[in-house]
Write an enzyme that holds these catalytic residues in place. Structure first.
Site, PDB file in Angstrom:
ATOM      1  N   CYS B  50       0.823  -1.209   0.000  1.00  0.00           N
ATOM      2  CA  CYS B  50       0.000   0.000   0.000  1.00  0.00           C
ATOM      3  C   CYS B  50       0.860   1.263   0.000  1.00  0.00           C
ATOM      4  CB  CYS B  50      -0.968  -0.005   1.169  1.00  0.00           C
ATOM      5  SG  CYS B  50      -0.157  -0.282   2.735  1.00  0.00           S
ATOM      6  N   HIS B  99      18.793   1.038  -0.641  1.00  0.00           N
ATOM      7  CA  HIS B  99      17.355   1.305  -0.562  1.00  0.00           C
ATOM      8  C   HIS B  99      16.598   0.017  -0.207  1.00  0.00           C
ATOM      9  CE1 HIS B  99      13.566   3.319  -1.550  1.00  0.00           C
ATOM     10  NE2 HIS B  99      13.196   2.154  -2.060  1.00  0.00           N
TER      11      HIS B  99
END
Lengths: 273, 352
Positions: B50, B99
């Site tokens: 999400c 990342h």
């Protein structure tokens, strides 16, 4: 190391208890957030030296070393640390050690005062029954001592929760309900040991003096202490006087024991021949 | 061969754009197959949650060109207007690995240090692995990322404390009660936060939940949703002897529980502790109840300040987490490419 005397081993154990007390102050200032294994390890090492000290003295006259005030105090401290090491196997209860170490240090320093061990490793009481009586009652005081430590933790944690201090959430302390259960359980164990110890004392008195009871200050004091702890447990179990009142009662009763035990011992002709 | 990634996250784009780029789980294998069939990357993993949509690729050619291809793929396959892709970012080694490690460790999450993302990335990787879309490069990168997440979890305190009101309430309950499995919860007022709090308590094992509300229908609906029972608002105190935790969030303009009302109710209980969570504004519970024995009261400000403190503590740990990640990225990249690897960071729109 093996050349050290039992008192020197005990002094080293007390030193470790002292170091642990200092470390506990840092833990407290840090809000009990750090890992509590270090406290456990300090006390484990201290208990090892303490056990060696007691074993050395015990083996030196083939009897449980509870024959004078030094030994009695050292035995009570040993009972406290041994009970803690058992309870400390439960991770959340390990911080009991941070609260127990100042008590152990205090008892240790007191025990090391030279006049308490004036006779050296010579038995002042030689009868097996009296040794067992002394051992069990001192173990009982050890349980009461650790119970008081758990109760003190309860009071601290309950206060932090009441005052909504952030430390209450972030500290690695056990829930207050569990602390109360632990304190009550230790008191119940202590009372059982004390009852057995006192009954053995009565049996010894009957054998040695032909009477079951005597108006001796220490005997009266012991009966009073038994009533105190019995009353505390009855009030909690039957009259719902648990929580803070029970915790305060536990701390105050042990404070009373700590402050009066040695005085009444000195007043007693039977215990201080 | 190097790892590159193109993606979008809650930090760079609003939900209106993220939802258009998001992949349903069932659509991911097809997308991966298309991506590899078109030779856009030799290996690929798509992470779609999400809060982020990221395409990780293992490529043999120039990382800059690969990033452009992946960006184009993402825009075209999701059918969005290129003008909406301003939030897309592209990274190549070593930033792409850094990342990935940060994402898996929860450092890029909306709730700093949360662990749910680790499971989501594991599932995404597992999906690609099962469909044979990963190879040596991505397998190494993802498996190392999972190890780093575990190391960070055990060696730092990035996950210490709770930073939501509901979780803080549960934490408080666990500081008071030995176990929640024998505890009953009474929810007064059928608000959203009280529902979340009750759910959090139930998820940690609370035995029973009771709901009372001025509108009995709403109480019934919430009780049904929580698997509990509804009580009439005029008579909730009848259940009081069995209640250990009260969560109150009514819209009443005055206190519904004060010392005078609570004191006789306490006499009907054994002397076990009572935790009161007052999340209503204006407050539902008079602070004077704190003077009563064994009663613990927390209002919304208390809960929020505890949550804020936990967040501050987590932020303090960021430096340690980042040091671990830097070290691990270095060990992952240095043996094969010690010098030439300066990395590409392409901000197609804004940066990651």
């Amino acid at each position: 190391m093996s050349n050290l005397s039992d008192r020197e081993f005990f002094a080293l154990a007390v030193l470790l208890y002292g170091v642990c007390s200092i470390y506990s102050i840092f833990l407290w200032r840090n809000g009990f957030r750090r890992d509590n294994r270090i406290v456990y390890l300090f006390l484990l090492a201290g208990a090892g030296l303490h056990t060696i000290a007691m074993a050395k003295r015990g083996f030196s006259f083939a009897r449980c070393p509870v024959t004078n005030l030094y030994e009695a105090t050292a035995f009570t401290a040993w009972a406290i640390v041994a009970l803690y090491l058992g309870l400390g196997l439960i991770r959340r209860l390990r911080f009991l050690g941070a609260f127990a170490s100042p008590l152990l240090f205090g008892l240790g320093v007191f025990a090391l005062m030279p006049k308490l061990d004036i006779h050296g490793p010579q038995p002042q009481f030689t009868h097996g029954l009296s040794s067992l009586h002394a051992s069990l009652t001192l173990l009982a005081y050890g349980a009461f001592g650790l119970g008081a430590v758990a109760a003190l933790m309860y009071l601290l944690q309950a206060r932090d929760l009441k005052l909504r201090k952030i430390r209450a959430i972030h500290a690695h302390l056990p829930p207050i309900e569990r602390l109360e259960h632990v304190a009550a359980w230790l008191l119940a164990c202590g009372l059982l040991l004390l009852s057995t110890g006192l009954l053995l004392g009565i049996a010894w008195l009957k054998r040695e003096k032909g009477v079951y009871l005597q108006a001796d200050p220490k005997i009266l004091w012991s009966g009073f202490v038994w009533c105190l702890y019995f009353g505390l447990l009855i009030l909690r179990g039957w009259y719902g006087q648990g929580g803070r009142r029970f915790a305060w009662g536990t701390v105050v009763c042990f404070g009373f024991v700590l402050m009066t035990f040695w005085g009444f011992n000195l007043l007693s002709d039977i215990h201080n021949p | 061969m190097s790892v590159v990634l193109v993606g979008i996250s809650h930090r760079t784009s609003p939900v209106e754009i993220r939802e258009r780029l998001a992949y349903a789980d069932a659509a991911i294998p097809d997308a991966l197959r298309c991506l590899r069939a078109a030779r856009l990357a030799d290996e690929a993993v798509i992470v779609s949650t999400c809060n982020r949509v990221e395409v990780y690729g293992g490529v043999n050619d120039d990382p800059g060109a690969a990033l452009d291809r992946l960006r184009q793929f993402l825009i075209e396959s999701r059918g969005i207007d290129p003008s909406l892709s301003a939030g897309l970012y592209g990274l190549s080694e070593p930033q792409s690995l850094e990342h990935l490690f940060r994402v898996v460790a929860g450092l890029e999450s909306m709730v700093l240090g949360e662990t749910e993302v680790l499971g989501q990335v594991k599932r995404a990787y597992d999906l690609a692995l099962r469909h044979h879309h990963t190879g040596r490069q991505l397998n190494r990168a993802f498996q190392r990322a999972f190890n780093v997440a575990k190391q960070i979890r055990t060696e730092t305190r990035i996950q210490r404390g709770n930073i939501s009101v509901a979780s803080v309430a549960v934490d408080l309950a666990e500081r008071i009660f030995s176990s929640l499995s024998e505890r009953s919860v009474l929810v007064i007022g059928a608000g959203d936060t009280s529902e979340k709090t009750a759910r959090a308590l139930l998820s940690r094992g609370a035995r029973e939940v009771m709901v009372t509300n001025r509108s009995h229908d709403r109480a019934l609906a919430l009780a049904s949703a929580l698997g509990g029972r509804a009580l009439p608002f005029t008579d909730w105190s009848a259940a009081f002897p069995d209640v250990d935790i009260i969560v109150s969030s009514t819209s009443a303009p005055h206190c519904i529980l004060d010392r005078a009302r609570l004191s006789p109710l306490l006499d009907r209980r054994d002397r076990s502790p009572l935790l009161l969570i007052d999340i209503a504004v204006p407050r539902d519970i008079d602070p004077d109840v704190l003077l009563l024995e064994d009663v613990y009261l927390y209002n919304i400000d208390d809960l929020q300040s505890i949550a804020a403190e936990a967040l501050r503590l987590r932020q303090e740990e960021l430096g340690r987490c980042e040091a671990i990640i830097r070290e691990k990225v270095q060990t992952l990249t240095s043996p094969s490419k010690p010098a030439q690897d300066t990395g590409h960071e392409l901000a197609f729109g804004s940066n990651a």
